[in-house]
Motif scaffolding. Structure first.
Motif, PDB file in Angstrom:
ATOM      1  N   ARG A  28       0.829  -1.044   0.019  1.00 55.19           N
ATOM      2  CA  ARG A  28      -0.007  -0.039  -0.119  1.00 55.19           C
ATOM      3  C   ARG A  28       0.867   1.156   0.063  1.00 55.19           C
ATOM      4  N   GLU A  29       2.067   1.242  -0.654  1.00 51.97           N
ATOM      5  CA  GLU A  29       3.055   2.361  -0.609  1.00 51.97           C
ATOM      6  C   GLU A  29       2.322   3.656  -1.394  1.00 51.97           C
ATOM      7  N   ARG A  30       1.707   3.118  -2.657  1.00 50.13           N
ATOM      8  CA  ARG A  30       1.142   4.284  -3.414  1.00 50.13           C
ATOM      9  C   ARG A  30       0.154   4.864  -2.628  1.00 50.13           C
ATOM     10  N   GLU A  31      -0.921   4.285  -1.988  1.00 46.07           N
ATOM     11  CA  GLU A  31      -1.919   4.555  -1.506  1.00 46.07           C
ATOM     12  C   GLU A  31      -1.520   5.565  -0.100  1.00 46.07           C
ATOM     13  N   LEU A  32      -0.494   5.066   0.724  1.00 43.67           N
ATOM     14  CA  LEU A  32       0.082   5.890   1.862  1.00 43.67           C
ATOM     15  C   LEU A  32       0.615   7.297   1.198  1.00 43.67           C
ATOM     16  N   ARG A  67      -2.544   4.739   9.950  1.00 40.80           N
ATOM     17  CA  ARG A  67      -0.983   4.880   9.796  1.00 40.80           C
ATOM     18  C   ARG A  67      -0.459   6.071   9.786  1.00 40.80           C
ATOM     19  N   VAL A  68      -1.000   6.885   8.538  1.00 43.66           N
ATOM     20  CA  VAL A  68      -0.671   8.159   8.097  1.00 43.66           C
ATOM     21  C   VAL A  68      -0.864   9.034   9.250  1.00 43.66           C
ATOM     22  N   LEU A  69      -2.152   9.030   9.919  1.00 43.19           N
ATOM     23  CA  LEU A  69      -2.530  10.042  11.121  1.00 43.19           C
ATOM     24  C   LEU A  69      -1.430   9.830  12.271  1.00 43.19           C
ATOM     25  N   LEU A  70      -1.046   8.579  12.377  1.00 44.26           N
ATOM     26  CA  LEU A  70       0.054   8.528  13.638  1.00 44.26           C
ATOM     27  C   LEU A  70       1.468   9.085  13.336  1.00 44.26           C
ATOM     28  N   ASP A  71       1.714   8.726  12.050  1.00 44.54           N
ATOM     29  CA  ASP A  71       2.954   9.268  11.308  1.00 44.54           C
ATOM     30  C   ASP A  71       3.078  10.884  11.363  1.00 44.54           C
ATOM     31  N   CYS A  72       2.008  11.527  11.053  1.00 46.45           N
ATOM     32  CA  CYS A  72       2.121  12.835  10.778  1.00 46.45           C
ATOM     33  C   CYS A  72       1.477  13.351  12.117  1.00 46.45           C
ATOM     34  N   LYS A  73       1.373  12.946  13.137  1.00 39.17           N
ATOM     35  CA  LYS A  73       0.880  13.446  14.527  1.00 39.17           C
ATOM     36  C   LYS A  73       1.361  14.613  14.875  1.00 39.17           C
ATOM     37  N   ASP A  74       2.742  14.904  14.749  1.00 41.42           N
ATOM     38  CA  ASP A  74       3.423  16.240  15.310  1.00 41.42           C
ATOM     39  C   ASP A  74       3.171  17.190  14.196  1.00 41.42           C
ATOM     40  N   GLU A  75       3.331  16.718  12.746  1.00 40.67           N
ATOM     41  CA  GLU A  75       2.771  17.868  11.974  1.00 40.67           C
ATOM     42  C   GLU A  75       1.246  18.315  11.889  1.00 40.67           C
ATOM     43  N   LEU A  76       0.375  17.440  12.163  1.00 42.62           N
ATOM     44  CA  LEU A  76      -1.000  17.717  12.518  1.00 42.62           C
ATOM     45  C   LEU A  76      -1.277  18.550  13.819  1.00 42.62           C
ATOM     46  N   ALA A  77      -0.514  18.724  14.475  1.00 41.14           N
ATOM     47  CA  ALA A  77      -0.849  18.779  16.054  1.00 41.14           C
ATOM     48  C   ALA A  77      -1.457  20.277  15.915  1.00 41.14           C
ATOM     49  N   ARG A  78      -0.989  21.305  15.304  1.00 37.00           N
ATOM     50  CA  ARG A  78      -1.624  22.574  15.178  1.00 37.00           C
ATOM     51  C   ARG A  78      -2.850  22.668  14.754  1.00 37.00           C
ATOM     52  N   HIS A 182     -19.929  22.396  -9.418  1.00 34.40           N
ATOM     53  CA  HIS A 182     -19.048  23.135  -8.729  1.00 34.40           C
ATOM     54  C   HIS A 182     -17.624  23.145  -9.396  1.00 34.40           C
ATOM     55  N   PRO A 183     -16.762  24.318  -9.583  1.00 34.45           N
ATOM     56  CA  PRO A 183     -15.454  24.450 -10.160  1.00 34.45           C
ATOM     57  C   PRO A 183     -14.434  23.355  -9.488  1.00 34.45           C
ATOM     58  N   ALA A 184     -14.453  23.160  -8.264  1.00 28.72           N
ATOM     59  CA  ALA A 184     -13.630  22.324  -7.500  1.00 28.72           C
ATOM     60  C   ALA A 184     -14.573  21.505  -6.541  1.00 28.72           C
ATOM     61  N   GLY A 185     -15.779  21.092  -7.045  1.00 27.34           N
ATOM     62  CA  GLY A 185     -16.663  20.728  -6.167  1.00 27.34           C
ATOM     63  C   GLY A 185     -16.462  19.092  -5.887  1.00 27.34           C
ATOM     64  N   SER A 186     -16.230  18.384  -7.145  1.00 36.06           N
ATOM     65  CA  SER A 186     -16.047  16.827  -6.742  1.00 36.06           C
ATOM     66  C   SER A 186     -14.915  16.577  -5.995  1.00 36.06           C
ATOM     67  N   PRO A 187     -15.094  15.534  -4.835  1.00 39.42           N
ATOM     68  CA  PRO A 187     -13.779  15.272  -4.062  1.00 39.42           C
ATOM     69  C   PRO A 187     -12.789  14.638  -4.891  1.00 39.42           C
ATOM     70  N   GLN A 188     -11.741  14.602  -4.257  1.00 36.88           N
ATOM     71  CA  GLN A 188     -10.362  13.794  -5.000  1.00 36.88           C
ATOM     72  C   GLN A 188     -10.775  12.395  -4.448  1.00 36.88           C
ATOM     73  N   LEU A 189     -10.528  11.364  -5.487  1.00 35.53           N
ATOM     74  CA  LEU A 189     -10.946   9.994  -5.459  1.00 35.53           C
ATOM     75  C   LEU A 189      -9.719   9.303  -5.224  1.00 35.53           C
ATOM     76  N   LEU A 190      -9.768   8.252  -4.164  1.00 39.78           N
ATOM     77  CA  LEU A 190      -8.343   7.232  -4.070  1.00 39.78           C
ATOM     78  C   LEU A 190      -9.289   6.078  -3.842  1.00 39.78           C
ATOM     79  N   HIS A 191      -8.930   4.819  -4.614  1.00 42.23           N
ATOM     80  CA  HIS A 191      -9.287   3.756  -4.511  1.00 42.23           C
ATOM     81  C   HIS A 191      -8.334   2.661  -4.128  1.00 42.23           C
ATOM     82  N   PHE A 192      -8.819   1.799  -3.183  1.00 45.01           N
ATOM     83  CA  PHE A 192      -7.993   0.554  -2.848  1.00 45.01           C
ATOM     84  C   PHE A 192      -8.583  -0.464  -3.207  1.00 45.01           C
TER      85      PHE A 192
END
Length: 268
Positions: A28-32, A67-78, A182-192
């Motif tokens: 899952r390296e690409r998705e991460l 996993r990403v939320l744990l790894d980026c915990k310090d970056e997301l602290a604010r 909407h111009p930027a209305g649709s969400p970005q998509l990520l499929h597993f």
């Protein structure tokens, strides 16, 4: 003594085969990378936006995001992170009081509650990351709840970043077609996609490689399990579960054999 030695390795094997979030997610390296990039661009870059993550059960959606939320915990602290499992909500509308409670907003009802949330999410303050697992539980008549949530990042001065996870690949096309206007209305998509036989084999090998001593499960058995599971669903949790149950069966057999073995020295 023999059972204590062997029993310990079976206990360890069962422990590592539980579907907890591992330090490293095989295949899952690409998705991460996409998840990390999205959070850095939007939360750290203070750009409101939304991401829809789809994939069948057991394909690693929730594990990767955790996993990403744990790894980026310090970056997301604010920023402020709110994680809700929509399966635990009583109804689609219950997402609004649940979010208000997490954000420390006063209790309100009906439209006033939504206005209060919108006012809070467009006022000055840190970015808010809202993660909604089992998002398809919020589908309702007219899809008012889903539209409201996905339109919030598009509000002027919005500071909301929304990440939704669900099984259905076509939820945005089927239920949120209006967002495309909407111009930027649709969400970005990520499929597993489902895990392949090779990926499942590596997952099982890496987990069981943490157990000291002789391999508990034969390599051919792991490949057989991976082949069968990948052919049906590609569900990593199912593969872990099958192996864990196999270890339990062996453990019971060994326990029976060990208890019946004669003691050394001819003692009765």
């Amino acid at each position: 003594r023999l059972f204590r030695q062997e029993g310990t390795c079976y206990q360890q094997a069962k422990q590592v085969l539980h579907a907890a979030v591992p330090d490293r997610l095989q295949g899952r390296e690409r998705e991460l990378g996409i998840l990390r990039q999205f959070l850095r661009e939007h939360v750290l870059g203070r750009r409101p936006g939304s991401l829809y993550v789809s994939g069948a059960p057991g394909t690693g959606k929730t594990a990767c995001l955790s996993r990403v939320l744990l790894d980026c915990k310090d970056e997301l602290a604010r920023s402020r992170t709110v994680v809700l499992n929509c399966m635990a909500l009583g109804s689609p509308q219950s997402v609004f009081p649940a979010l208000a409670q997490h954000l420390g907003l006063p209790v309100a009802t009906g439209r006033e509650r939504i206005r209060s949330l919108e006012k809070h999410l467009t006022a000055q303050g840190p970015m808010v990351l809202l993660v909604l697992d089992e998002l398809d539980q919020l589908e309702s008549k007219g899809q008012d709840v889903l539209y409201t949530l996905f339109e919030w990042p598009q509000l002027p001065s919005s500071r909301l970043v929304l990440v939704g996870l669900a099984n259905a690949l076509d939820l945005t096309d089927r239920s949120l077609a209006r967002l495309g206007a909407h111009p930027a209305g649709s969400p970005q998509l990520l499929h597993f996609p489902p895990y392949s036989k090779e990926q499942l084999t590596r997952i099982l090998q890496e987990r069981l490689g943490q157990v000291a001593g002789e391999p508990v499960l034969d390599s051919a058995a792991l490949q057989f399990c991976a082949r069968k599971v990948s052919a049906v669903s590609g569900d990593a949790r199912k593969a872990l579960d099958v192996c864990r149950r196999a270890v339990e069966v062996v453990e019971l057999e060994v326990r029976g054999q060990t208890l019946l073995k004669p003691l050394p020295g001819g003692e009765s």
